[in-house]
Design a protein around this motif. Structure first.
Motif, PDB file in Angstrom:
ATOM      1  N   PHE A  69      13.446  -1.484  17.519  1.00  0.00           N
ATOM      2  CA  PHE A  69      12.575  -0.578  16.767  1.00  0.00           C
ATOM      3  C   PHE A  69      11.372  -0.090  17.573  1.00  0.00           C
ATOM      4  O   PHE A  69      10.423   0.420  17.009  1.00  0.00           O
ATOM      5  N   ARG A  70      11.405  -0.248  18.878  1.00  0.00           N
ATOM      6  CA  ARG A  70      10.237   0.121  19.682  1.00  0.00           C
ATOM      7  C   ARG A  70       9.969   1.618  19.614  1.00  0.00           C
ATOM      8  O   ARG A  70      10.853   2.435  19.808  1.00  0.00           O
ATOM      9  N   LYS A  71       8.711   1.947  19.350  1.00  0.00           N
ATOM     10  CA  LYS A  71       8.259   3.342  19.320  1.00  0.00           C
ATOM     11  C   LYS A  71       7.111   3.507  20.312  1.00  0.00           C
ATOM     12  O   LYS A  71       6.791   2.603  21.073  1.00  0.00           O
ATOM     13  N   GLY A  72       6.460   4.660  20.246  1.00  0.00           N
ATOM     14  CA  GLY A  72       5.426   4.969  21.212  1.00  0.00           C
ATOM     15  C   GLY A  72       4.154   4.170  21.057  1.00  0.00           C
ATOM     16  O   GLY A  72       3.425   3.973  22.021  1.00  0.00           O
ATOM     17  N   THR A  73       3.856   3.720  19.839  1.00  0.00           N
ATOM     18  CA  THR A  73       2.638   2.957  19.592  1.00  0.00           C
ATOM     19  C   THR A  73       2.961   1.719  18.772  1.00  0.00           C
ATOM     20  O   THR A  73       4.025   1.612  18.157  1.00  0.00           O
ATOM     21  N   ALA A  74       2.009   0.774  18.758  1.00  0.00           N
ATOM     22  CA  ALA A  74       2.196  -0.448  17.979  1.00  0.00           C
ATOM     23  C   ALA A  74       2.341  -0.124  16.497  1.00  0.00           C
ATOM     24  O   ALA A  74       3.149  -0.736  15.785  1.00  0.00           O
ATOM     25  N   MET A  75       1.568   0.849  16.018  1.00  0.00           N
ATOM     26  CA  MET A  75       1.648   1.196  14.603  1.00  0.00           C
ATOM     27  C   MET A  75       3.023   1.753  14.249  1.00  0.00           C
ATOM     28  O   MET A  75       3.612   1.385  13.236  1.00  0.00           O
ATOM     29  N   GLU A  76       3.536   2.636  15.091  1.00  0.00           N
ATOM     30  CA  GLU A  76       4.842   3.222  14.827  1.00  0.00           C
ATOM     31  C   GLU A  76       5.935   2.155  14.877  1.00  0.00           C
ATOM     32  O   GLU A  76       6.881   2.171  14.080  1.00  0.00           O
ATOM     33  N   THR A  77       5.803   1.218  15.805  1.00  0.00           N
ATOM     34  CA  THR A  77       6.785   0.138  15.903  1.00  0.00           C
ATOM     35  C   THR A  77       6.754  -0.723  14.654  1.00  0.00           C
ATOM     36  O   THR A  77       7.803  -1.056  14.083  1.00  0.00           O
ATOM     37  N   ALA A  78       5.556  -1.098  14.220  1.00  0.00           N
ATOM     38  CA  ALA A  78       5.431  -1.919  13.018  1.00  0.00           C
ATOM     39  C   ALA A  78       6.009  -1.202  11.805  1.00  0.00           C
ATOM     40  O   ALA A  78       6.707  -1.798  10.976  1.00  0.00           O
ATOM     41  N   TYR A  79       5.724   0.077  11.710  1.00  0.00           N
ATOM     42  CA  TYR A  79       6.234   0.882  10.594  1.00  0.00           C
ATOM     43  C   TYR A  79       7.753   0.923  10.622  1.00  0.00           C
ATOM     44  O   TYR A  79       8.430   0.760   9.605  1.00  0.00           O
ATOM     45  N   ALA A  80       8.313   1.146  11.820  1.00  0.00           N
ATOM     46  CA  ALA A  80       9.772   1.242  11.953  1.00  0.00           C
ATOM     47  C   ALA A  80      10.443  -0.065  11.580  1.00  0.00           C
ATOM     48  O   ALA A  80      11.481  -0.076  10.907  1.00  0.00           O
ATOM     49  N   ILE A  81       9.873  -1.188  11.991  1.00  0.00           N
ATOM     50  CA  ILE A  81      10.451  -2.485  11.649  1.00  0.00           C
ATOM     51  C   ILE A  81      10.467  -2.673  10.140  1.00  0.00           C
ATOM     52  O   ILE A  81      11.433  -3.184   9.561  1.00  0.00           O
ATOM     53  N   ALA A  82       9.397  -2.237   9.479  1.00  0.00           N
ATOM     54  CA  ALA A  82       9.283  -2.452   8.040  1.00  0.00           C
ATOM     55  C   ALA A  82      10.228  -1.583   7.227  1.00  0.00           C
ATOM     56  O   ALA A  82      10.776  -2.041   6.218  1.00  0.00           O
TER      57      ALA A  82
ATOM     58  N   ARG B 220      12.002   8.864   5.939  1.00  0.00           N
ATOM     59  CA  ARG B 220      10.946   7.874   6.090  1.00  0.00           C
ATOM     60  C   ARG B 220      10.173   7.751   4.784  1.00  0.00           C
ATOM     61  O   ARG B 220       9.952   8.720   4.083  1.00  0.00           O
ATOM     62  N   VAL B 221       9.750   6.543   4.503  1.00  0.00           N
ATOM     63  CA  VAL B 221       8.980   6.305   3.302  1.00  0.00           C
ATOM     64  C   VAL B 221       7.568   6.825   3.516  1.00  0.00           C
ATOM     65  O   VAL B 221       7.019   6.684   4.602  1.00  0.00           O
ATOM     66  N   PRO B 222       6.957   7.477   2.522  1.00  0.00           N
ATOM     67  CA  PRO B 222       5.596   7.984   2.695  1.00  0.00           C
ATOM     68  C   PRO B 222       4.643   6.886   3.134  1.00  0.00           C
ATOM     69  O   PRO B 222       4.819   5.724   2.781  1.00  0.00           O
ATOM     70  N   LEU B 223       3.634   7.271   3.903  1.00  0.00           N
ATOM     71  CA  LEU B 223       2.713   6.285   4.438  1.00  0.00           C
ATOM     72  C   LEU B 223       2.025   5.495   3.350  1.00  0.00           C
ATOM     73  O   LEU B 223       1.695   4.323   3.539  1.00  0.00           O
ATOM     74  N   TRP B 224       1.866   6.101   2.183  1.00  0.00           N
ATOM     75  CA  TRP B 224       1.193   5.350   1.118  1.00  0.00           C
ATOM     76  C   TRP B 224       2.020   4.176   0.662  1.00  0.00           C
ATOM     77  O   TRP B 224       1.523   3.277  -0.009  1.00  0.00           O
ATOM     78  N   GLY B 225       3.297   4.159   0.995  1.00  0.00           N
ATOM     79  CA  GLY B 225       4.142   3.022   0.628  1.00  0.00           C
ATOM     80  C   GLY B 225       3.830   1.788   1.438  1.00  0.00           C
ATOM     81  O   GLY B 225       4.270   0.704   1.139  1.00  0.00           O
ATOM     82  N   LEU B 226       3.054   1.961   2.524  1.00  0.00           N
ATOM     83  CA  LEU B 226       2.680   0.839   3.372  1.00  0.00           C
ATOM     84  C   LEU B 226       1.168   0.859   3.519  1.00  0.00           C
ATOM     85  O   LEU B 226       0.637   1.220   4.552  1.00  0.00           O
TER      86      LEU B 226
ATOM     87  N   ALA C  29       2.303  -4.931   6.136  1.00  0.00           N
ATOM     88  CA  ALA C  29       2.487  -3.788   5.269  1.00  0.00           C
ATOM     89  C   ALA C  29       2.834  -4.414   3.940  1.00  0.00           C
ATOM     90  O   ALA C  29       3.887  -4.974   3.781  1.00  0.00           O
ATOM     91  N   THR C  30       1.934  -4.363   3.014  1.00  0.00           N
ATOM     92  CA  THR C  30       1.960  -5.265   1.873  1.00  0.00           C
ATOM     93  C   THR C  30       3.284  -5.434   1.184  1.00  0.00           C
ATOM     94  O   THR C  30       3.760  -6.514   1.024  1.00  0.00           O
TER      95      THR C  30
END
Length: 544
Positions: A215-228, A343-349, A381-382
């Motif tokens: 799930f590696r992406k360009g940034t840590a945030m994108e990676t965390a989001y992708a994993i979730a 992709r799930v909207p950002l408000w979902g995380l 991501a709650t």
């Protein structure tokens, strides 16, 4: 180097630096009392940390030693001693002349599936021993896997290990570990368990065969989001390891295979023996190909082919199948880990920014240099975004290269690749074939639905095993899809001239309707046809 030749704790003479991470350095040293070589892991001075933070860091180091020391197993590094050096804690471990899996995979290099399975066997043996001792590792990654010259595989760096029942050393909202290998449930702030370590094992195996973390992406945030939330990208080089890796990387920890099942699957892959007794059996390349679907027009699930005697053929999706039904493809496992590009909207995380801040805070203890892998921290991501219910009005955008098909009497619509033509339509199902006639997508409706789609598939499989000796199950799992009970079934079978692979997703509640989305295709071309299933599934809607 200035520390080379220095004596630590009046006993261990530092000889050569063999690894360095953000928080500490590992040295090869000579134990002058016992006359043996050891590895000494020494923390760096952290002048920027407050006294409370330093105390926590030092306690983590001591916990690492205690955690590893309670695990007696040849695949876990042996801890000899814990000493202080100028006020800094040091762990004295066995010295293993070796490199790490992280070093071996540096630069996108890969290993064959059979070698990955061999390494995985050592890792799962270490994790089983740790879990039986009540220890969770929590930082399984290639850089923490030592590959000894004698073939031994050793799991090391229990720096953030957690003993079951022990108090945590992380603050609320803080997560430690290497971002690429942190399981989805940990991203959501849930308590980790043994399944979290198994997810990290799956991520490590994925990188071993594909050359990159899953799930590696360009940034840590994108990676965390992708994993979730993101699906797993299809694998191209995993071979017989693919079903196991996919099962290990599902989002729901309760639906991952157990450590024992994982070990059985790895053993089967390494030996090349087909194993259909485990939840995630691995097959040889020949039997795996059989899972594709139908042969020369033979549909394992629909039985409407010209070669229906060579592959598991089924009647209708409405429960009348008499031969192997379409394997439920993605349900919980595959459905949530592949294909879908939505992709799930950002408000979902809602805590993604917190997660990223924790990631950037960084840094656990690298036991050895691992070619750019860094310890990091990530956070919760709650909660998992709510799964959307099946739409009943406008369909999602039709993918490029597809056209929308509406079947009024079945009350469904779905996208079909351009160039695919109608092959069959009954009161219970409709199917389309590609230009070669070897790949087919089938949508079936069971009305009324039974107790659970898994029960439906199990009954079809029982008949399949009797009538189709070349049938091999890859997986059959209970899951959920769009908020409804679901099951996914994947299998292979031998057709007249080639091996086929099939995937079937069934979903629906008892008393309502069950919908089955099924794809079969030549196994050797599975990577080409598998995305068709994902796009049909994602664009499928009920219209009445």
């Amino acid at each position: 180097m200035s520390d080379e030749g220095r004596l630590v704790a009046g006993r261990y003479r530092l000889a050569e630096q063999i690894g360095r991470g953000g928080m500490g350095t590992v040295w090869r040293a000579e134990d002058e009392v016992l006359g043996r070589q050891v590895a000494v892991k020494r923390l760096h001075a952290q002048a920027h940390l407050a006294d409370e933070e330093l105390a926590t860091l030092y306690e983590r180091t001591r916990r690492e030693a205690r955690s590893a020391a309670r695990i007696a197993h040849r695949n876990v590094v042996v801890v000899h001693d814990v000493v202080d050096d100028d006020g800094l804690p040091c762990i004295v471990m066995e010295y293993i002349p070796t490199g790490t899996l992280g070093e071996l995979l540096r630069g996108g290099r890969t290993v064959p599936p059979e070698e990955a399975a061999r390494i995985g066997l050592g890792m799962i043996a270490a994790l089983r021993a740790a879990h039986e001792a009540g220890v969770l590792h929590r930082d399984v990654k290639p850089g923490n896997v030592l590959l000894a010259a004698d073939g031994r595989v050793v799991l090391t760096d229990f720096g953030i290990a957690m003993t079951v029942g022990a108090s945590t050393l992380t603050k609320t909202g803080e997560m430690v570990g290497s971002i690429d290998y942190i399981a989805p449930e940990r991203m959501r702030g849930r308590k980790p368990g043994p399944a979290s370590d198994l997810w990290a094992l799956g991520a490590t195996l994925y990188q071993a065969v594909e050359g990159r973390p899953p799930f590696r992406k360009g940034t840590a945030m994108e990676t965390a989001y992708a994993i979730a939330v993101d699906p797993l990208e299809p694998m191209k080089q995993a071979g017989p390891l693919e079903p196991l890796i996919e099962a290990l990387l599902v989002k729901d920890p309760d639906e991952r295979p157990s450590a024992e099942q994982t070990e059985n699957a790895l053993r089967a892959t390494r030996s090349g023996v087909t194993d259909t007794t485990t939840v995630v059996p691995l097959t040889s390349s020949a039997s795996r190909a059989y899972a594709a679907g139908r042969d020369e027009g033979a549909s394992p699930v629909t039985g409407s082919a010209t070669d229906a005697t060579t592959g598991p053929g089924t009647g209708s999706a409405g429960g009348g199948r008499t031969a192997p039904p379409p394997p439920t493809g993605s349900g919980r496992g595959r459905d949530r880990t592949r294909g879908s590009k939505r992709r799930v909207p950002l408000w979902g995380l809602v805590t993604v920014p917190v997660l990223v801040a924790a990631v950037v805070a960084g840094g656990l203890y690298a036991t050895r240099g691992d070619g750019g892998e860094k310890g990091g921290s990530a956070d919760n991501a709650t909660r998992e975004p709510a799964t959307p219910t099946a739409p009943t009005s406008a369909p999602p955008p039709v993918p490029e290269g597809f056209h929308l098909v509406k079947v009024k009497d079945l009350g469904i619509s779905f996208p079909v690749p351009d160039g695919w033509t109608a092959a069959r339509k009954t009161t219970e199902e409709v199917s389309y074939k590609d230009e070669t006639g070897l790949a087919e997508i089938t949508i079936g409706v069971v009305d009324p639905a039974g107790s659970h789609p898994l029960t439906h598939f199990e009954s079809i499989e029982a008949n399949t095993k009797v009538n189709y000796p070349t049938y091999r199950k890859l997986r059959m799992q209970k899951t959920s899809f769009r908020g409804q009970p679901a099951a996914v079934w994947e299998f292979t079978f031998q057709g007249r001239a080639r091996v086929f692979r099939a995937i079937d997703l069934g979903f629906g509640r008892e008393g309502g309707k069950e919908y089955d989305i099924y794809l079969s295709a030549p196994d050797l071309e599975w990577a080409t046809y598998r995305p068709v299933f994902d796009k049909v599934r994602d664009g499928f809607i009920t219209t009445g």
